[in-house]
Design a protein around this motif. Structure first.
Motif, PDB file in Angstrom:
ATOM      1  N   LYS A   1       9.407  84.805  42.443  1.00 42.30           N
ATOM      2  CA  LYS A   1       9.558  83.696  43.389  1.00 42.30           C
ATOM      3  C   LYS A   1       9.512  82.361  42.653  1.00 42.30           C
ATOM      4  N   LYS A   2       8.600  82.243  41.680  1.00 46.22           N
ATOM      5  CA  LYS A   2       8.512  81.009  40.887  1.00 46.22           C
ATOM      6  C   LYS A   2       9.803  80.774  40.106  1.00 46.22           C
ATOM      7  N   TRP A   3      10.324  81.852  39.513  1.00 50.25           N
ATOM      8  CA  TRP A   3      11.546  81.733  38.716  1.00 50.25           C
ATOM      9  C   TRP A   3      12.712  81.338  39.611  1.00 50.25           C
ATOM     10  N   LEU A   4      12.814  81.942  40.782  1.00 53.50           N
ATOM     11  CA  LEU A   4      13.868  81.610  41.729  1.00 53.50           C
ATOM     12  C   LEU A   4      13.740  80.160  42.182  1.00 53.50           C
ATOM     13  N   ASP A   5      12.527  79.712  42.462  1.00 58.36           N
ATOM     14  CA  ASP A   5      12.318  78.314  42.848  1.00 58.36           C
ATOM     15  C   ASP A   5      12.781  77.361  41.746  1.00 58.36           C
ATOM     16  N   LYS A   6      12.518  77.728  40.504  1.00 57.02           N
ATOM     17  CA  LYS A   6      12.973  76.897  39.376  1.00 57.02           C
ATOM     18  C   LYS A   6      14.502  76.862  39.304  1.00 57.02           C
TER      19      LYS A   6
ATOM     20  N   PRO B   1      26.411  82.766  32.062  1.00 61.95           N
ATOM     21  CA  PRO B   1      26.377  81.599  32.948  1.00 61.95           C
ATOM     22  C   PRO B   1      26.265  81.966  34.425  1.00 61.95           C
ATOM     23  N   ASP B   2      26.537  83.212  34.753  1.00 59.77           N
ATOM     24  CA  ASP B   2      26.426  83.663  36.139  1.00 59.77           C
ATOM     25  C   ASP B   2      25.032  83.395  36.713  1.00 59.77           C
ATOM     26  N   LEU B   3      24.017  83.482  35.854  1.00 58.42           N
ATOM     27  CA  LEU B   3      22.645  83.267  36.311  1.00 58.42           C
ATOM     28  C   LEU B   3      22.419  81.844  36.805  1.00 58.42           C
ATOM     29  N   LEU B   4      23.233  80.898  36.346  1.00 57.09           N
ATOM     30  CA  LEU B   4      23.172  79.527  36.869  1.00 57.09           C
ATOM     31  C   LEU B   4      24.234  79.287  37.935  1.00 57.09           C
ATOM     32  N   LEU B   5      25.403  79.868  37.736  1.00 59.28           N
ATOM     33  CA  LEU B   5      26.495  79.667  38.690  1.00 59.28           C
ATOM     34  C   LEU B   5      26.083  80.097  40.097  1.00 59.28           C
ATOM     35  N   ILE B   6      25.438  81.235  40.209  1.00 61.55           N
ATOM     36  CA  ILE B   6      25.084  81.771  41.529  1.00 61.55           C
ATOM     37  C   ILE B   6      24.166  80.824  42.305  1.00 61.55           C
ATOM     38  N   PRO B   7      23.010  80.429  41.762  1.00 67.38           N
ATOM     39  CA  PRO B   7      22.166  79.527  42.573  1.00 67.38           C
ATOM     40  C   PRO B   7      22.786  78.143  42.768  1.00 67.38           C
ATOM     41  N   MET B   8      23.557  77.672  41.795  1.00 67.94           N
ATOM     42  CA  MET B   8      24.187  76.362  41.959  1.00 67.94           C
ATOM     43  C   MET B   8      25.224  76.398  43.072  1.00 67.94           C
ATOM     44  N   ALA B   9      26.025  77.450  43.116  1.00 67.07           N
ATOM     45  CA  ALA B   9      27.035  77.572  44.168  1.00 67.07           C
ATOM     46  C   ALA B   9      26.374  77.791  45.528  1.00 67.07           C
ATOM     47  N   LEU B  10      25.283  78.538  45.537  1.00 64.83           N
ATOM     48  CA  LEU B  10      24.576  78.748  46.803  1.00 64.83           C
ATOM     49  C   LEU B  10      23.928  77.462  47.304  1.00 64.83           C
ATOM     50  N   ALA B  11      23.482  76.623  46.379  1.00 69.00           N
ATOM     51  CA  ALA B  11      22.866  75.353  46.766  1.00 69.00           C
ATOM     52  C   ALA B  11      23.890  74.385  47.348  1.00 69.00           C
ATOM     53  N   ASN B  12      25.153  74.515  46.922  1.00 72.94           N
ATOM     54  CA  ASN B  12      26.207  73.635  47.415  1.00 72.94           C
ATOM     55  C   ASN B  12      27.499  74.439  47.517  1.00 72.94           C
TER      56      ASN B  12
ATOM     57  N   LEU C   1      15.717  74.509  41.985  1.00 71.86           N
ATOM     58  CA  LEU C   1      15.511  73.117  41.569  1.00 71.86           C
ATOM     59  C   LEU C   1      16.538  72.702  40.522  1.00 71.86           C
ATOM     60  N   LEU C   2      16.773  73.562  39.547  1.00 69.08           N
ATOM     61  CA  LEU C   2      17.781  73.268  38.528  1.00 69.08           C
ATOM     62  C   LEU C   2      19.157  73.129  39.160  1.00 69.08           C
ATOM     63  N   ALA C   3      19.467  74.021  40.093  1.00 71.47           N
ATOM     64  CA  ALA C   3      20.772  74.003  40.753  1.00 71.47           C
ATOM     65  C   ALA C   3      21.026  72.693  41.491  1.00 71.47           C
ATOM     66  N   GLU C   4      19.971  72.072  41.975  1.00 71.63           N
ATOM     67  CA  GLU C   4      20.121  70.845  42.748  1.00 71.63           C
ATOM     68  C   GLU C   4      19.825  69.590  41.927  1.00 71.63           C
ATOM     69  N   SER C   5      19.520  69.762  40.644  1.00 71.04           N
ATOM     70  CA  SER C   5      19.174  68.613  39.809  1.00 71.04           C
ATOM     71  C   SER C   5      20.411  67.844  39.348  1.00 71.04           C
ATOM     72  N   LYS C   6      20.162  66.642  38.839  1.00 72.70           N
ATOM     73  CA  LYS C   6      21.245  65.772  38.391  1.00 72.70           C
ATOM     74  C   LYS C   6      22.034  66.359  37.220  1.00 72.70           C
TER      75      LYS C   6
END
Length: 193
Positions: free
Chosen positions: A3-8, A37-48, A11-16
């Motif tokens: 849960k902590k890792w997912l929260d991070k 890069p999929d590990l970042l693409l997924i939460p970033m795309a889900l965030a926006n 946060l990264l996905a929504e950061s500047k």
């Protein structure tokens, strides 16, 4: 802990600097970085969700640039830089097997590495070392990496909130699945004859 890792990740996905980080990870994964890069693409795309395809394009463009650099590292500096990377991942004994793949399958070997869990960095370095036609390499990489990243973006765009809910509830399974696929790529290379 998950849960902590997912929260991070959220946060990264929504950061500047998230897009810059995504581009950097996509670029370096094509040469030496171990995490896809999929590990970042997924939460970033889900965030926006509206930006999912733009984020996939960032992954593709950065990955291709990194792939081309990896190709040239293999072409000009395989002994100096490429082989240490291959040795680090334990693929030095598979080096000639990969040459046979290129001799037999040419662009299909490149496409397989771009689309599957087979480490793309291995493809980029050896494609240069074995003098695969650069245009063939670029086209095969563009198609395979494009399918991979834009499929993820399309699924997130279509199933956005449901996908995010699923990810939050089953993040440990998704992370485990991603790790298993990554390890499977490394194992597949390890068992080549």
């Amino acid at each position: 802990m998950m849960k902590k890792w997912l929260d991070k990740l959220w946060l990264l996905a929504e950061s500047k600097g998230a897009r810059r980080t995504l581009a950097t990870v996509s670029f370096t994964e094509s040469i030496f970085f171990p995490l896809p890069p999929d590990l970042l693409l997924i939460p970033m795309a889900l965030a926006n969700r509206k930006q999912a395809f733009r984020l996939a394009a960032i992954c593709l463009f950065s990955s291709l640039l990194g792939g081309i650099l990896g190709y040239y590292v293999g072409y000009f500096f395989m002994d100096l830089l490429g082989m240490p990377i291959i040795r680090f991942y334990g693929f030095d004994d598979k080096y000639l097997v990969i040459k046979e793949w290129y001799d037999t399958y040419d662009a299909w070997a490149v496409a397989a590495a771009g689309l599957t869990p087979i480490p793309y960095k291995l493809c980029t370095l050896t494609a240069g070392a074995f003098r695969i036609d650069l245009l063939v390499f670029i086209v095969a990489s563009t198609l395979s990496r494009g399918v991979r990243f834009f499929t993820i973006a399309g699924l997130i765009y279509l199933f956005g909130d449901r996908a995010r809910y699923f990810l939050e509830k089953r993040f440990d399974l998704i992370l485990l699945g991603t790790l298993i696929l990554g390890i499977a790529g490394f194992v597949a290379i390890a068992f080549l004859e």
